[in-house]
Scaffold this motif. Structure first.
Motif, short mmCIF file in Angstrom:
data_model
loop_
_atom_site.label_atom_id
_atom_site.label_comp_id
_atom_site.label_asym_id
_atom_site.label_seq_id
_atom_site.Cartn_x
_atom_site.Cartn_y
_atom_site.Cartn_z
N ASP A 98 31.70 45.04 43.27
CA ASP A 98 31.42 45.43 41.89
C ASP A 98 32.71 45.50 41.07
O ASP A 98 32.75 45.04 39.93
CB ASP A 98 30.70 46.78 41.85
N ARG A 99 33.74 46.05 41.66
CA ARG A 99 35.02 46.18 40.97
C ARG A 99 35.62 44.80 40.69
O ARG A 99 36.13 44.54 39.60
CB ARG A 99 35.99 47.01 41.82
N ILE A 100 35.53 43.91 41.66
CA ILE A 100 36.10 42.56 41.50
C ILE A 100 35.33 41.78 40.44
O ILE A 100 35.92 41.12 39.58
CB ILE A 100 36.10 41.82 42.85
N ALA B 296 36.78 44.68 52.95
CA ALA B 296 37.15 45.28 51.67
C ALA B 296 36.68 44.44 50.49
O ALA B 296 36.27 44.97 49.46
CB ALA B 296 38.67 45.47 51.62
N LEU B 297 36.74 43.12 50.61
CA LEU B 297 36.25 42.25 49.54
C LEU B 297 34.77 42.51 49.26
O LEU B 297 34.33 42.56 48.10
CB LEU B 297 36.46 40.79 49.90
N LEU C 251 44.25 37.03 35.92
CA LEU C 251 45.08 38.11 36.44
C LEU C 251 44.26 39.33 36.86
O LEU C 251 44.50 39.90 37.93
CB LEU C 251 46.13 38.52 35.40
N SER C 252 43.28 39.75 36.06
CA SER C 252 42.49 40.93 36.41
C SER C 252 41.72 40.70 37.71
O SER C 252 41.70 41.56 38.60
CB SER C 252 41.53 41.30 35.28
N SER C 253 41.08 39.54 37.81
CA SER C 253 40.33 39.21 39.03
C SER C 253 41.24 39.18 40.24
O SER C 253 40.91 39.71 41.31
CB SER C 253 39.65 37.84 38.89
N SER C 254 42.41 38.55 40.07
CA SER C 254 43.33 38.38 41.20
C SER C 254 43.89 39.73 41.65
O SER C 254 44.07 39.95 42.85
CB SER C 254 44.46 37.43 40.82
N LEU C 255 44.17 40.60 40.70
CA LEU C 255 44.65 41.93 41.07
C LEU C 255 43.61 42.68 41.90
O LEU C 255 43.94 43.36 42.88
CB LEU C 255 45.01 42.73 39.82
#
Length: 419
Positions: free
Chosen positions: A45-47, A39-40, A154-158
């Motif tokens: 792209d999203r991450i 999944a990672l 926070l955004s990256s970790s989410l």
């Protein structure tokens, strides 16, 4: 719901999930980790887009470039995160191992068996990779992870957390086993420090000195400490000059923002006149600023004067303090007085001197003829790490899956009663 109410609910869900994860077969936890790594990669792209948002916000807030480097992800770094999760999945399962077994005169058969600790609360700052590393290591060791990242990442970790949850769901495990606190409100940290009414078994802070100090001062549950990396590299009189140059430059400049970066260079007085100018030149050519004592400045005029505070500063920047010492005992004494107990290295071809250094220096990691930047769980073969523990109890050095276990005693009898 208040922050405390939300956190208490998270704690209750974590405690319920702990029993399920503890009893889950190793193969199921392995499947979850493998699916998370997939999944990672699938959501790269999203991450990376989420990470770009974090970096933009961090720069607007005036975050230093050293901390932005810790925060930043690239396709290569994200690939390394996914690879680390795969490595953790491939580790031998640390649970249920008999670390000792013996029979007493009473006939009782006693075994010491490894078990999970339970619910681990990990509080960390600008390192989104910790989200994946901590989640993977907790899952491998049968623990539940309550993660609280810094607002900077926070955004990256989410986005990374969402991939880890995909892994849990693919294996049929509870999503409550890996929880990420999604509020930047600092009250959430205060709530975790209370232990959430007994639902948190261990706190692990990973961040700057102020964060660790707060956790150790205020926590009402056990803490596994990760203090700053005041790492030293000591160049002994019997060092090979070529090796010393290569190792010292790498130890400082490979990545200045990691806790394994050397912050102080010590060099023997006997070799300093010939070797220190060469080392200083190589460091300065790599972009490093040098601050030093009177002897080092006399040998290399470009070195500026070091203040007392410099000897106990984790720069996380291309700055290095330099000190000339009389001999090995004086180097050990300097490290004892100024170090944080993280990682120290000696460069020498004298095995007797190296052995004396490795025995005398009581840091979590001691090294001979290699870069302090190898102070890393992945480089130790742990797949990843939650941090480098500078504690003296339970776990020390890189904290991987095996270090996140405790043990219980299993006693087997045949009807014995005690007089």
């Amino acid at each position: 719901m208040t922050i405390m109410g939300e956190m208490l609910e998270r704690g209750r869900r974590a405690r319920a999930a702990a029993d399920l994860i503890r009893l889950a077969p190793p193969e199921t936890r392995t499947l979850a980790l493998e699916a998370a790594a997939v999944a990672l990669r699938a959501h790269a792209d999203r991450i990376l887009a989420a990470n770009a948002e974090d970096i933009e916000r961090a720069r607007a807030n005036g975050l230093s470039e050293a901390l932005i480097d810790r925060l930043a992800l690239s396709p290569a770094r994200l690939g390394a995160i996914a690879y680390a999760v795969d490595e953790v999945a491939a580790l031998p399962d640390p649970l249920g191992r008999e670390t000792a077994r013996w029979t007493r005169p009473s006939g009782l058969d006693i075994a010491r068996v490894s078990t999970p600790i339970g619910v681990l609360a990990i509080i960390y700052e600008s390192r989104p990779n910790v989200t994946a590393d901590a989640a993977a290591l907790c899952l491998r060791s049968g623990n539940v992870a309550l993660l609280r990242c810094g607002s900077d990442c926070l955004s990256s970790s989410l986005a990374i957390h969402a991939a880890m949850i995909e892994g849990l769901e693919a294996a049929g495990l509870s999503a409550d086993a890996i929880q990420l606190v999604d509020t930047p409100d600092r009250a959430a940290v205060g709530a975790l420090l209370t232990g959430l009414e007994g639902t948190v078994d261990l706190l692990i802070p990973r961040g700057g000195k102020s964060l660790v100090a707060r956790v150790q001062a205020e926590a009402r549950v056990p803490v596994l400490g990760h203090l700053e990396g005041l790492c030293h590299t000591y160049v002994h009189a019997a060092a090979d000059a070529d090796m010393a140059e290569a190792v010292v430059v790498n130890a400082k400049m490979r990545r200045v923002s990691v806790c394994g970066a050397t912050e102080t260079l010590l060099i023997d007085r006997a070799c300093a006149p010939t070797l220190l100018p060469r080392l200083a030149g190589a460091l300065e050519a790599a972009g490093c600023s040098l601050r030093g004592d009177a002897e080092s400045r006399a040998l290399v005029p470009s070195i500026t004067e070091a203040s007392e505070a410099d000897w106990t500063t984790e720069y996380l920047a291309p700055i290095l303090t330099v000190g000339v010492v009389e001999d090995l005992p004086h180097a050990v004494d300097h490290i004892r007085r100024h170090g944080s107990g993280h990682t120290e290295a000696i460069i020498t071809n004298d095995e007797t001197a190296a052995t004396a250094f490795l025995n005398a220096v009581d840091s979590a990691i001691v090294m001979w003829n290699t870069s302090t930047q190898f102070a890393d769980g992945g480089e130790f073969g742990f797949g990843g790490e939650i941090g480098i523990s500078t504690s003296r109890l339970h776990a020390r050095g890189p904290v991987g899956a095996e270090q996140l276990t405790s043990y219980k005693y299993v006693v087997r009898g045949t009807g014995q009663t005690r007089r």
